[in-house]
Design a protein around this motif. Structure first.
Motif, PDB file in Angstrom:
ATOM      1  N   GLU A 104       0.805  -1.218   0.000  1.00  0.00           N
ATOM      2  CA  GLU A 104       0.000   0.000   0.000  1.00  0.00           C
ATOM      3  C   GLU A 104       0.835   1.263   0.000  1.00  0.00           C
ATOM      4  OE1 GLU A 104      -2.672  -0.139   3.295  1.00  0.00           O
ATOM      5  OE2 GLU A 104      -3.235  -2.221   2.923  1.00  0.00           O
ATOM      6  N   PHE A 105       2.098   1.141   0.306  1.00  0.00           N
ATOM      7  CA  PHE A 105       2.913   2.331   0.533  1.00  0.00           C
ATOM      8  C   PHE A 105       4.058   2.417  -0.475  1.00  0.00           C
ATOM      9  CE2 PHE A 105       5.298   5.338   3.101  1.00  0.00           C
ATOM     10  CZ  PHE A 105       4.287   6.059   3.718  1.00  0.00           C
ATOM     11  N   ASN A 106       4.866   1.374  -0.497  1.00  0.00           N
ATOM     12  CA  ASN A 106       6.056   1.406  -1.346  1.00  0.00           C
ATOM     13  C   ASN A 106       5.769   1.716  -2.817  1.00  0.00           C
ATOM     14  OD1 ASN A 106       7.256   0.773   1.048  1.00  0.00           O
ATOM     15  ND2 ASN A 106       7.949  -1.268   0.455  1.00  0.00           N
TER      16      ASN A 106
ATOM     17  N   GLU B   8      -1.304  13.778 -14.579  1.00  0.00           N
ATOM     18  CA  GLU B   8      -2.119  12.648 -15.032  1.00  0.00           C
ATOM     19  C   GLU B   8      -1.603  11.344 -14.440  1.00  0.00           C
ATOM     20  OE1 GLU B   8      -3.095  12.586 -19.207  1.00  0.00           O
ATOM     21  OE2 GLU B   8      -3.087  10.377 -19.221  1.00  0.00           O
ATOM     22  N   ARG B   9      -0.311  11.199 -14.484  1.00  0.00           N
ATOM     23  CA  ARG B   9       0.307  10.003 -13.904  1.00  0.00           C
ATOM     24  C   ARG B   9      -0.057   9.877 -12.430  1.00  0.00           C
ATOM     25  NH1 ARG B   9       5.833   7.454 -13.556  1.00  0.00           N
ATOM     26  NH2 ARG B   9       5.153   5.403 -12.833  1.00  0.00           N
ATOM     27  N   PHE B  10       0.040  10.987 -11.738  1.00  0.00           N
ATOM     28  CA  PHE B  10      -0.271  11.031 -10.309  1.00  0.00           C
ATOM     29  C   PHE B  10      -1.720  10.607 -10.055  1.00  0.00           C
ATOM     30  CE2 PHE B  10      -1.803  13.343  -6.556  1.00  0.00           C
ATOM     31  CZ  PHE B  10      -0.858  12.982  -5.614  1.00  0.00           C
ATOM     32  N   VAL B  11      -2.636  11.196 -10.808  1.00  0.00           N
ATOM     33  CA  VAL B  11      -4.061  10.892 -10.623  1.00  0.00           C
ATOM     34  C   VAL B  11      -4.347   9.423 -10.936  1.00  0.00           C
ATOM     35  CG1 VAL B  11      -6.379  11.332 -11.546  1.00  0.00           C
ATOM     36  CG2 VAL B  11      -4.857  13.250 -11.018  1.00  0.00           C
ATOM     37  N   LEU B  12      -3.779   8.927 -12.017  1.00  0.00           N
ATOM     38  CA  LEU B  12      -4.031   7.524 -12.378  1.00  0.00           C
ATOM     39  C   LEU B  12      -3.451   6.577 -11.334  1.00  0.00           C
ATOM     40  CD1 LEU B  12      -3.440   7.640 -16.243  1.00  0.00           C
ATOM     41  CD2 LEU B  12      -5.619   7.432 -15.018  1.00  0.00           C
ATOM     42  N   GLY B  15      -5.538   6.529  -8.261  1.00  0.00           N
ATOM     43  CA  GLY B  15      -6.742   5.733  -8.539  1.00  0.00           C
ATOM     44  C   GLY B  15      -6.469   4.248  -8.439  1.00  0.00           C
ATOM     45  N   GLU B  16      -5.333   3.817  -8.974  1.00  0.00           N
ATOM     46  CA  GLU B  16      -5.000   2.387  -8.917  1.00  0.00           C
ATOM     47  C   GLU B  16      -4.766   1.924  -7.478  1.00  0.00           C
ATOM     48  OE1 GLU B  16      -1.641   2.348 -11.478  1.00  0.00           O
ATOM     49  OE2 GLU B  16      -2.878   2.604 -13.276  1.00  0.00           O
ATOM     50  N   MET B  17      -4.167   2.782  -6.678  1.00  0.00           N
ATOM     51  CA  MET B  17      -3.899   2.413  -5.290  1.00  0.00           C
ATOM     52  C   MET B  17      -5.176   2.410  -4.455  1.00  0.00           C
ATOM     53  SD  MET B  17      -0.782   1.632  -5.229  1.00  0.00           S
ATOM     54  CE  MET B  17      -0.402   1.469  -3.488  1.00  0.00           C
ATOM     55  N   GLY B  18      -6.170   3.150  -4.919  1.00  0.00           N
ATOM     56  CA  GLY B  18      -7.408   3.275  -4.165  1.00  0.00           C
ATOM     57  C   GLY B  18      -7.926   1.951  -3.628  1.00  0.00           C
ATOM     58  N   SER B  19      -7.954   0.944  -4.494  1.00  0.00           N
ATOM     59  CA  SER B  19      -8.526  -0.330  -4.046  1.00  0.00           C
ATOM     60  C   SER B  19      -7.736  -0.926  -2.879  1.00  0.00           C
ATOM     61  CB  SER B  19      -8.614  -1.321  -5.204  1.00  0.00           C
ATOM     62  OG  SER B  19      -7.413  -1.351  -5.925  1.00  0.00           O
ATOM     63  N   THR B  20      -6.407  -0.775  -2.896  1.00  0.00           N
ATOM     64  CA  THR B  20      -5.650  -1.300  -1.745  1.00  0.00           C
ATOM     65  C   THR B  20      -5.801  -0.395  -0.519  1.00  0.00           C
ATOM     66  OG1 THR B  20      -3.443  -0.283  -1.849  1.00  0.00           O
ATOM     67  CG2 THR B  20      -3.914  -1.991  -3.451  1.00  0.00           C
ATOM     68  N   TRP B  21      -6.240   0.845  -0.751  1.00  0.00           N
ATOM     69  CA  TRP B  21      -6.422   1.759   0.367  1.00  0.00           C
ATOM     70  C   TRP B  21      -7.844   1.728   0.916  1.00  0.00           C
ATOM     71  CZ3 TRP B  21      -3.816   6.483  -2.495  1.00  0.00           C
ATOM     72  CH2 TRP B  21      -2.434   6.267  -2.554  1.00  0.00           C
ATOM     73  N   GLY B  22      -8.697   0.940   0.305  1.00  0.00           N
ATOM     74  CA  GLY B  22     -10.051   0.812   0.823  1.00  0.00           C
ATOM     75  C   GLY B  22     -11.050   1.800   0.265  1.00  0.00           C
ATOM     76  N   GLN B  29      -9.223   8.921  -7.413  1.00  0.00           N
ATOM     77  CA  GLN B  29      -8.871   9.841  -8.505  1.00  0.00           C
ATOM     78  C   GLN B  29      -9.359  11.258  -8.218  1.00  0.00           C
ATOM     79  OE1 GLN B  29     -10.263   8.346 -12.264  1.00  0.00           O
ATOM     80  NE2 GLN B  29      -8.588   6.880 -12.480  1.00  0.00           N
ATOM     81  N   VAL B  30     -10.584  11.343  -7.704  1.00  0.00           N
ATOM     82  CA  VAL B  30     -11.123  12.669  -7.380  1.00  0.00           C
ATOM     83  C   VAL B  30     -10.245  13.339  -6.328  1.00  0.00           C
ATOM     84  CG1 VAL B  30     -13.057  13.908  -6.326  1.00  0.00           C
ATOM     85  CG2 VAL B  30     -13.507  12.110  -7.999  1.00  0.00           C
ATOM     86  N   HIS B  31      -9.876  12.557  -5.341  1.00  0.00           N
ATOM     87  CA  HIS B  31      -9.013  13.117  -4.303  1.00  0.00           C
ATOM     88  C   HIS B  31      -7.680  13.584  -4.875  1.00  0.00           C
ATOM     89  CE1 HIS B  31      -5.969  12.881  -1.089  1.00  0.00           C
ATOM     90  NE2 HIS B  31      -6.870  13.600  -0.459  1.00  0.00           N
ATOM     91  N   ALA B  32      -7.097  12.767  -5.696  1.00  0.00           N
ATOM     92  CA  ALA B  32      -5.809  13.109  -6.306  1.00  0.00           C
ATOM     93  C   ALA B  32      -5.928  14.366  -7.153  1.00  0.00           C
ATOM     94  CB  ALA B  32      -5.307  11.947  -7.156  1.00  0.00           C
ATOM     95  N   LEU B  33      -7.009  14.440  -7.878  1.00  0.00           N
ATOM     96  CA  LEU B  33      -7.201  15.606  -8.753  1.00  0.00           C
ATOM     97  C   LEU B  33      -7.304  16.889  -7.937  1.00  0.00           C
ATOM     98  CD1 LEU B  33      -7.731  16.901 -11.496  1.00  0.00           C
ATOM     99  CD2 LEU B  33     -10.141  16.298 -11.258  1.00  0.00           C
TER     100      LEU B  33
END
Lengths: 184, 184
Positions: A104-106, B8-12, B15-22, B29-33
């Motif tokens: 989740e972090f790395n 864009e890279r950051f937002v994507l 978004g991908e990490m979202g699922s592991t973050w719950g 993505q909205v948060h990142a944006l």
DNA sequence: CCGATATTTCAGTACTTACAGAAATTAGCG
DNA sequence: CGCTAATTTCTGTAAGTACTGAAATATCGG
């Protein structure tokens, strides 16, 4: 195996929490069952006790192995694989933290590093650049700190935890008399 | 709003990490944006930029409000709600830890407490009782510790983090000369 | 090397979650 | 008070995940 009331409650709760912990219900239930049983169980026994398909247990055991949470053991005169989980809660805690950190972090630390090193980075708004850099900096500090804490002996870590917020007094004192922090 | 390459890279990635973050992809993505934009955005602008349905953005914004990660702001002469996220990474970090603790940790502490207090508890195997008690004890120490750390000023917490494993020297020293830990 | 038992893999199904688009509701503005 | 813009809620669908039961594979004892 018949579960007694509290054990059943424990297993069901662990299963419910699984989804918020990033594993599915069965995986969490299998882990809880092994933890509460306190002895190695074979897949058949797990499947029966939890009332899920044998194949599902097989997949869940594999997942728990990927998490480094269980290991295979064998009993004399029994061909079947038995699975054992550490009954030491400190070990469990450290394994979970280590695994979750790496999942989740790395990855995010790596991506942020790539972002800041990208030739396109300077094209971003100054504010965005600053926020990405700050995020990366904080995450790197946290990452190093977590790795160091995980490497400490449980007793040492426990002392630090129990000290709680009073730790700040030591830190303040260390600042006034720099020698106090010693060398590592 | 057009995202530059790194944004864009950051937002994507977020978004991908979202699922592991719950949280789900859109929420992350909205948060990142909002984080990368550095200014309040309205739902329409978010939906356009991310290429998702307006209603999806509405749900995601509500979820982010439940997480205490964003707040509504209004601009003069504009009826629309705008959403602002803290650009202070420390604040973000503390909010996330606090929220995740209350979702992923506290419920289990409560259930374990109920387990140990249940009249059925004594009917469990001695080993199982011990493991449940140890788990609860560790989680309670961690819980208290986390709450205390979250209450510290960021600068203080940062000092403690940067000290890393060297903290053990202070703790050892404090033990030899008990006065050093002061009072809180 | 054969048969029995244990384990894994696989394919289909059920369940859950995420999402779009439409409909309904709310809120300002004249 | 009605009109319009903004927002939320709802319903159906799509996508993703978890699970079962069957088939395939591996392992061990004789």
């Amino acid at each position: 195996m018949e579960l007694k009331p509290v054990a059943e409650r424990f297993v069901l709760h662990w299963g419910e929490m699984g989804s918020t912990w990033g594993v599915n219900r069965t995986v969490a239930q299998v882990h809880a069952l092994l933890f509460i049983a306190g002895r190695p169980l074979h897949a058949e026994e797990i499947a029966e006790t939890l009332g899920v398909a044998r194949s599902n247990v097989s997949m869940s055991l594999r997942e728990l192995q990927n998490w480094n949470l269980i290991r295979v053991v064998h009993l004399l005169g029994d061909r079947r694989d038995h699975f054992d989980v550490t009954s030491d809660v400190w070990n469990l805690f450290r394994t979970v933290v280590r695994e979750r950190k790496s999942r989740e972090f790395n990855p995010t630390v790596n991506v942020l590093r790539e972002c800041t090193q990208s030739p396109d980075f300077s094209r971003e708004d100054a504010g965005a650049q600053a926020r990405i850099k700050e995020t990366l900096a904080l995450m790197e500090v946290l990452s190093t700190w977590a790795d160091e804490m995980l490497a400490l002996k449980p007793e040492t870590l426990m002392k630090i935890l129990k000290l709680g917020a009073r730790i700040q007094n030591l830190v303040a004192k260390a600042k006034r008399t720099p020698k106090a922090d010693g060398a590592s």
